[in-house]
Motif scaffolding. Sequence first.
Motif, PDB file in Angstrom:
ATOM      1  N   ALA A  66      34.067  43.682  40.095  1.00  0.00           N
ATOM      2  CA  ALA A  66      34.896  44.048  41.248  1.00  0.00           C
ATOM      3  C   ALA A  66      35.498  42.811  41.909  1.00  0.00           C
ATOM      4  CB  ALA A  66      34.077  44.845  42.252  1.00  0.00           C
ATOM      5  N   THR A  67      34.751  41.715  41.920  1.00  0.00           N
ATOM      6  CA  THR A  67      35.267  40.473  42.506  1.00  0.00           C
ATOM      7  C   THR A  67      36.447  39.947  41.708  1.00  0.00           C
ATOM      8  OG1 THR A  67      33.075  39.926  43.357  1.00  0.00           O
ATOM      9  CG2 THR A  67      34.642  38.124  43.168  1.00  0.00           C
ATOM     10  N   LEU A  68      36.390  40.073  40.394  1.00  0.00           N
ATOM     11  CA  LEU A  68      37.502  39.612  39.562  1.00  0.00           C
ATOM     12  C   LEU A  68      38.728  40.513  39.705  1.00  0.00           C
ATOM     13  CD1 LEU A  68      35.562  38.647  36.321  1.00  0.00           C
ATOM     14  CD2 LEU A  68      36.686  37.091  37.920  1.00  0.00           C
ATOM     15  N   PRO A  90      44.223  37.173  41.157  1.00  0.00           N
ATOM     16  CA  PRO A  90      44.949  37.369  39.897  1.00  0.00           C
ATOM     17  C   PRO A  90      45.722  38.688  39.830  1.00  0.00           C
ATOM     18  CG  PRO A  90      42.745  36.529  39.459  1.00  0.00           C
ATOM     19  CD  PRO A  90      42.808  36.824  40.925  1.00  0.00           C
ATOM     20  N   LEU A  91      45.147  39.765  40.367  1.00  0.00           N
ATOM     21  CA  LEU A  91      45.857  41.040  40.316  1.00  0.00           C
ATOM     22  C   LEU A  91      47.072  41.056  41.238  1.00  0.00           C
ATOM     23  CD1 LEU A  91      43.075  43.741  39.946  1.00  0.00           C
ATOM     24  CD2 LEU A  91      44.580  42.782  38.229  1.00  0.00           C
ATOM     25  N   THR A 118      37.038  38.910  32.384  1.00  0.00           N
ATOM     26  CA  THR A 118      36.036  39.883  32.828  1.00  0.00           C
ATOM     27  C   THR A 118      35.033  40.156  31.721  1.00  0.00           C
ATOM     28  OG1 THR A 118      37.655  40.907  34.305  1.00  0.00           O
ATOM     29  CG2 THR A 118      35.704  42.209  33.750  1.00  0.00           C
ATOM     30  N   PHE A 119      35.525  40.353  30.507  1.00  0.00           N
ATOM     31  CA  PHE A 119      34.639  40.574  29.369  1.00  0.00           C
ATOM     32  C   PHE A 119      33.744  39.363  29.134  1.00  0.00           C
ATOM     33  CE2 PHE A 119      33.780  39.990  24.835  1.00  0.00           C
ATOM     34  CZ  PHE A 119      33.009  41.110  24.594  1.00  0.00           C
ATOM     35  N   ALA A 120      34.306  38.155  29.165  1.00  0.00           N
ATOM     36  CA  ALA A 120      33.529  36.948  28.902  1.00  0.00           C
ATOM     37  C   ALA A 120      32.446  36.737  29.954  1.00  0.00           C
ATOM     38  CB  ALA A 120      34.458  35.732  28.836  1.00  0.00           C
ATOM     39  N   PHE A 125      26.862  36.804  31.345  1.00  0.00           N
ATOM     40  CA  PHE A 125      25.833  37.176  32.309  1.00  0.00           C
ATOM     41  C   PHE A 125      24.755  38.034  31.649  1.00  0.00           C
ATOM     42  CE2 PHE A 125      24.226  40.341  35.346  1.00  0.00           C
ATOM     43  CZ  PHE A 125      23.492  39.491  36.144  1.00  0.00           C
ATOM     44  N   LEU A 126      25.163  39.024  30.857  1.00  0.00           N
ATOM     45  CA  LEU A 126      24.183  39.881  30.189  1.00  0.00           C
ATOM     46  C   LEU A 126      23.359  39.108  29.175  1.00  0.00           C
ATOM     47  CD1 LEU A 126      26.215  43.188  29.797  1.00  0.00           C
ATOM     48  CD2 LEU A 126      24.336  42.705  31.385  1.00  0.00           C
ATOM     49  N   ARG A 127      23.971  38.162  28.485  1.00  0.00           N
ATOM     50  CA  ARG A 127      23.215  37.305  27.554  1.00  0.00           C
ATOM     51  C   ARG A 127      22.203  36.454  28.305  1.00  0.00           C
ATOM     52  NH1 ARG A 127      22.373  37.642  22.293  1.00  0.00           N
ATOM     53  NH2 ARG A 127      22.880  35.545  21.677  1.00  0.00           N
TER      54      ARG A 127
END
Length: 140
Positions: A66-68, A90-91, A118-120, A125-127
């Motif tokens: 959401a921050t991105l 950016p948006l 966002t994907f990266a 983070f999940l890794r």
Amino acid sequence: AIANIGLWGGVGFNMIIIYTALKSIPTELYEAARLDGATELSIAWRIKIPIVMPSLVLTFLFSMIATLQVFAEPMTLRPLSNTISSTWSPLMKVYRDAFTRGDIYAASATSVVIALATFAFSYLFLRLVQDGRAFSQESR
């Protein structure tokens, strides 16, 4: 003001997720811990936080995404302040390029970069969380 709007917009969602995770903990765990002589602090650290950790990870991940993707808050406050530029997020740059300048190619390219970032960030983070969890289980 933007942070305040974003904070109050996200707190309710995060609170419901974490509250639901806390309510799903069986009361038998609390009773067994108290019978074993655990204090409230040790119950929080050794029972509640480890069980709620997946919900905390989820809420942090959603908050990071959401921050991105901040758009509505600065666009709402922009007419009230001259310190928020048209490329503050950016948006907002995507919006300016697509609808003010009519440059849909730059807007599309920026959108793809935002999606990849966002994907990266989410993947890293999940890794990081997954590696930390594996490390903490190995040390037991």
